[in-house]
Write a protein that holds these residues in place. Structure first.
Motif, short mmCIF file in Angstrom:
data_model
loop_
_atom_site.label_atom_id
_atom_site.label_comp_id
_atom_site.label_asym_id
_atom_site.label_seq_id
_atom_site.Cartn_x
_atom_site.Cartn_y
_atom_site.Cartn_z
N SER A 62 0.83 -1.20 0.00
CA SER A 62 0.00 0.00 0.00
C SER A 62 0.87 1.26 0.00
O SER A 62 0.58 2.23 -0.73
CB SER A 62 -0.92 -0.01 1.22
OG SER A 62 -1.68 1.18 1.29
N ILE A 63 1.91 1.25 0.80
CA ILE A 63 2.83 2.40 0.84
C ILE A 63 3.51 2.58 -0.51
O ILE A 63 3.63 3.70 -1.03
CB ILE A 63 3.89 2.20 1.95
CG1 ILE A 63 3.22 2.25 3.33
CG2 ILE A 63 4.99 3.25 1.84
CD1 ILE A 63 4.12 1.78 4.46
N THR A 64 3.94 1.47 -1.09
CA THR A 64 4.61 1.52 -2.39
C THR A 64 3.67 2.04 -3.48
O THR A 64 4.04 2.88 -4.30
CB THR A 64 5.14 0.13 -2.77
OG1 THR A 64 5.97 -0.37 -1.72
CG2 THR A 64 5.95 0.18 -4.07
N GLU A 65 2.43 1.54 -3.46
CA GLU A 65 1.44 1.98 -4.45
C GLU A 65 1.14 3.47 -4.29
O GLU A 65 1.01 4.19 -5.29
CB GLU A 65 0.16 1.16 -4.31
CG GLU A 65 -0.91 1.53 -5.33
CD GLU A 65 -2.16 0.71 -5.16
OE1 GLU A 65 -2.98 0.70 -6.11
OE2 GLU A 65 -2.35 0.09 -4.11
N SER A 66 1.00 3.92 -3.06
CA SER A 66 0.72 5.33 -2.82
C SER A 66 1.83 6.21 -3.36
O SER A 66 1.57 7.25 -3.99
CB SER A 66 0.55 5.56 -1.31
OG SER A 66 0.30 6.92 -1.04
N PHE A 67 3.08 5.80 -3.15
CA PHE A 67 4.20 6.57 -3.69
C PHE A 67 4.13 6.61 -5.21
O PHE A 67 4.29 7.68 -5.82
CB PHE A 67 5.53 5.94 -3.26
CG PHE A 67 6.72 6.50 -3.99
CD1 PHE A 67 7.26 7.73 -3.63
CD2 PHE A 67 7.29 5.81 -5.05
CE1 PHE A 67 8.34 8.26 -4.32
CE2 PHE A 67 8.38 6.33 -5.74
CZ PHE A 67 8.90 7.55 -5.38
N CYS A 68 3.89 5.46 -5.82
CA CYS A 68 3.88 5.38 -7.29
C CYS A 68 2.78 6.24 -7.90
O CYS A 68 3.01 6.95 -8.89
CB CYS A 68 3.70 3.93 -7.73
SG CYS A 68 5.10 2.85 -7.35
N THR A 69 1.57 6.17 -7.35
CA THR A 69 0.46 6.93 -7.93
C THR A 69 0.64 8.43 -7.73
O THR A 69 0.42 9.21 -8.66
CB THR A 69 -0.87 6.47 -7.34
OG1 THR A 69 -0.82 6.55 -5.91
CG2 THR A 69 -1.19 5.05 -7.73
N ALA A 70 1.03 8.82 -6.52
CA ALA A 70 1.22 10.25 -6.26
C ALA A 70 2.33 10.82 -7.13
O ALA A 70 2.20 11.92 -7.69
CB ALA A 70 1.52 10.48 -4.78
N ARG A 71 3.41 10.08 -7.25
CA ARG A 71 4.54 10.57 -8.05
C ARG A 71 4.17 10.63 -9.53
O ARG A 71 4.57 11.56 -10.24
CB ARG A 71 5.74 9.65 -7.83
CG ARG A 71 7.04 10.18 -8.43
CD ARG A 71 7.46 11.51 -7.80
NE ARG A 71 8.70 11.97 -8.37
CZ ARG A 71 9.91 11.58 -7.94
NH1 ARG A 71 10.01 10.75 -6.91
NH2 ARG A 71 10.99 12.06 -8.49
N LEU A 72 3.40 9.67 -10.01
CA LEU A 72 2.98 9.67 -11.40
C LEU A 72 2.18 10.93 -11.72
O LEU A 72 2.46 11.63 -12.71
CB LEU A 72 2.13 8.43 -11.70
CG LEU A 72 1.49 8.38 -13.09
CD1 LEU A 72 2.55 8.33 -14.17
CD2 LEU A 72 0.57 7.16 -13.19
N LEU A 73 1.21 11.24 -10.88
CA LEU A 73 0.37 12.41 -11.13
C LEU A 73 1.17 13.71 -11.03
O LEU A 73 0.95 14.65 -11.81
CB LEU A 73 -0.79 12.43 -10.15
CG LEU A 73 -1.76 11.25 -10.27
CD1 LEU A 73 -2.85 11.34 -9.22
CD2 LEU A 73 -2.36 11.18 -11.67
N THR A 74 2.13 13.75 -10.12
CA THR A 74 2.99 14.94 -9.99
C THR A 74 3.83 15.12 -11.24
O THR A 74 3.97 16.24 -11.77
CB THR A 74 3.91 14.80 -8.76
OG1 THR A 74 3.10 14.72 -7.59
CG2 THR A 74 4.85 16.00 -8.66
#
Length: 210
Positions: A62-74
């Motif tokens: 979950s932590i890894t996914e959150s990082f990936c999605t937030a960074r993608l949108l940024t």
């Protein structure tokens, strides 16, 4: 040249994984200490250690996914000029990327490739690990119906790379599993962070020389 610094987002996510691992170890110690005491009531068949390990594995991903999605949108947002941000077509592209980033791991992988040219092979081992997450989340620690009907040899090989075995249909997670997954997720976050920073630095150099 490869970047040696870590972004703030990556640092926060990696620290969350460390905190989760520490909390897990405390919980395991408490469970095992409690289990060694004399019982007044009959022992239940609930495997509290496995449940704790399953919960920790889910949180790591979950932590890894959150990082990936937030960074993608940024990163996508930084590519869209402010002068066209209100254009309908651009908005549609943004909405589509947002849906991809929050829809599935395959969608995240494809969006990173389409928008940011991050190689699809970067995600191979992480996607292998999500098989375990799916078994925990949708099969209560057992292989799902879909997983059982698929190629078991291939699936068990993917899981074994992450120190996970299968007994019948039940996942078997050990403390070695948890330590490995924590290290793997920290490493993946660092790898993705480095890829993105190096690509951005290369684009800046190219722009300065044209």
């Amino acid at each position: 040249m490869t970047s040696t610094t870590v972004s703030k987002d990556a640092e926060v996510s990696r620290n969350l994984i460390n905190d989760t691992l520490a909390a897990h170890q405390e919980s395991i110690d408490a469970i095992t200490a409690h289990g060694s005491r004399p019982r007044r009531l009959p022992a239940t068949r609930v495997d509290r250690v496995q449940i704790q390990r399953q919960a920790t594995l889910i949180r790591f991903l979950s932590i890894t996914e959150s990082f990936c999605t937030a960074r993608l949108l940024t990163e996508i947002a930084s590519l869209i000029p402010n002068t066209v941000s209100d254009h309908a077509a651009v908005q549609a592209m943004w909405d589509d990327s947002h849906d991809r980033a929050t829809g599935s791991w395959n969608g995240i992988r494809d969006a990173y490739y389409s928008w940011l040219a991050v190689p699809r092979k970067t995600w191979t081992q992480l996607l292998d690990l999500t098989n375990a997450r799916n078994a925990v989340a949708h099969g209560h620690g057992h292989l799902t119906w879909k997983q059982q009907r698929g190629n078991r040899t291939e699936l068990e090989d993917k899981l074994s790379k992450h120190k996970i075995t299968v007994a019948g249909t039940r996942l078997v997670l050990t403390e070695e599993t948890i330590a490995h997954v924590a290290q793997f997720c920290r490493g993946f976050i660092l790898e993705l962070d480095t890829i993105l920073k190096d690509k951005k630095a290369a684009l800046a150099v190219a722009a300065a020389t044209t």
